[in-house]
Design a protein around this motif. Sequence first.
Motif, mmCIF file in Angstrom:
data_model
loop_
_atom_site.group_PDB
_atom_site.id
_atom_site.type_symbol
_atom_site.label_atom_id
_atom_site.label_comp_id
_atom_site.label_asym_id
_atom_site.label_seq_id
_atom_site.Cartn_x
_atom_site.Cartn_y
_atom_site.Cartn_z
ATOM 1 N N TRP A 37 92.557 50.563 23.987
ATOM 2 C CA TRP A 37 91.563 49.407 24.351
ATOM 3 C C TRP A 37 91.691 48.021 24.108
ATOM 4 O O TRP A 37 92.251 47.928 22.864
ATOM 5 C CB TRP A 37 90.207 49.950 23.776
ATOM 6 N N ILE A 42 85.956 45.698 25.023
ATOM 7 C CA ILE A 42 84.967 46.698 24.520
ATOM 8 C C ILE A 42 83.550 46.070 24.506
ATOM 9 O O ILE A 42 83.384 45.065 24.020
ATOM 10 C CB ILE A 42 85.656 46.873 22.823
ATOM 11 N N VAL A 60 84.465 51.094 27.312
ATOM 12 C CA VAL A 60 85.146 50.046 28.068
ATOM 13 C C VAL A 60 84.788 50.424 29.499
ATOM 14 O O VAL A 60 85.095 51.733 29.792
ATOM 15 C CB VAL A 60 86.727 50.049 27.773
#
Length: 262
Positions: A37, A42, A60
């Motif tokens: 990620w 995020i 996400v």
Amino acid sequence: MDIGSTGNTLLHVDILVEEPEPWTGILGLLKILRPQWKAEDIQMKTFTEGLTNQLIGCYVGSFQEPGCVLVRLYGRMTELYVNRDREVEMFQVFHTHGCGPEIYCTFQNGMCYEFVTGTVLEDEMLWQPSIYRLIAAEMGRIHAIQPKCDASVEPLLWTKMSHFLTMLKSSTNNRPIQQRCTKCSVASREVPSYETLSAEMASLKRHLLQIGSPTVLCHNDLLTKNIIYNHKEGEELLCTSLTLGNVVDKTVKISCFLKYFM
């Protein structure tokens, strides 16, 4: 690659997540749990229905996509009445038997675990035959989980009640005399004394032990908000909030379940 617990070995991350500004600490956790990620992608969602802990969902893309991580920050002073090691063990046991989410790691003041997709139950849903039958079946599955050979089968109820009463006595004794006499403490003065409550607990224990109820593994906090219903997965229920999971008398838990329908 997503990282979580492996077997009975659970990852512990030496990170403190600050409650007012949790972003930095949570990013540190996600770098380990979800290294693929990107920080700028995020997103976080704070859940507000918890009574003692702060719960933040991290994801996400879409919140419903696989891989979402729930970060739980322990409530202030909850360590006084919650056995955190036992809580972790219950997460692992429930997940192993398909009754709860996977726990990914613990950190200094909380834990991270799997987000379970589905619908959080509402009280009125409990009257639907399809729902309460699923709940009863799930209770049966949990009750059937056998403890490890070296695990204690001493019912949690009496130990936990004694602990709460001891905390009550300590809190009362440590309160300044002038504070005990203010109008704000009227409600606390109406609570029965420690001696009265202890005597009532002893009487209750004496009568219930005569029943000879078997001891079984239970959730012990099966509020409607702690049950996730997923009709897309073949009418599936999963339990969340496993803080109080432990061994108790079966009859006690069945009576707690039936109170919703009385």
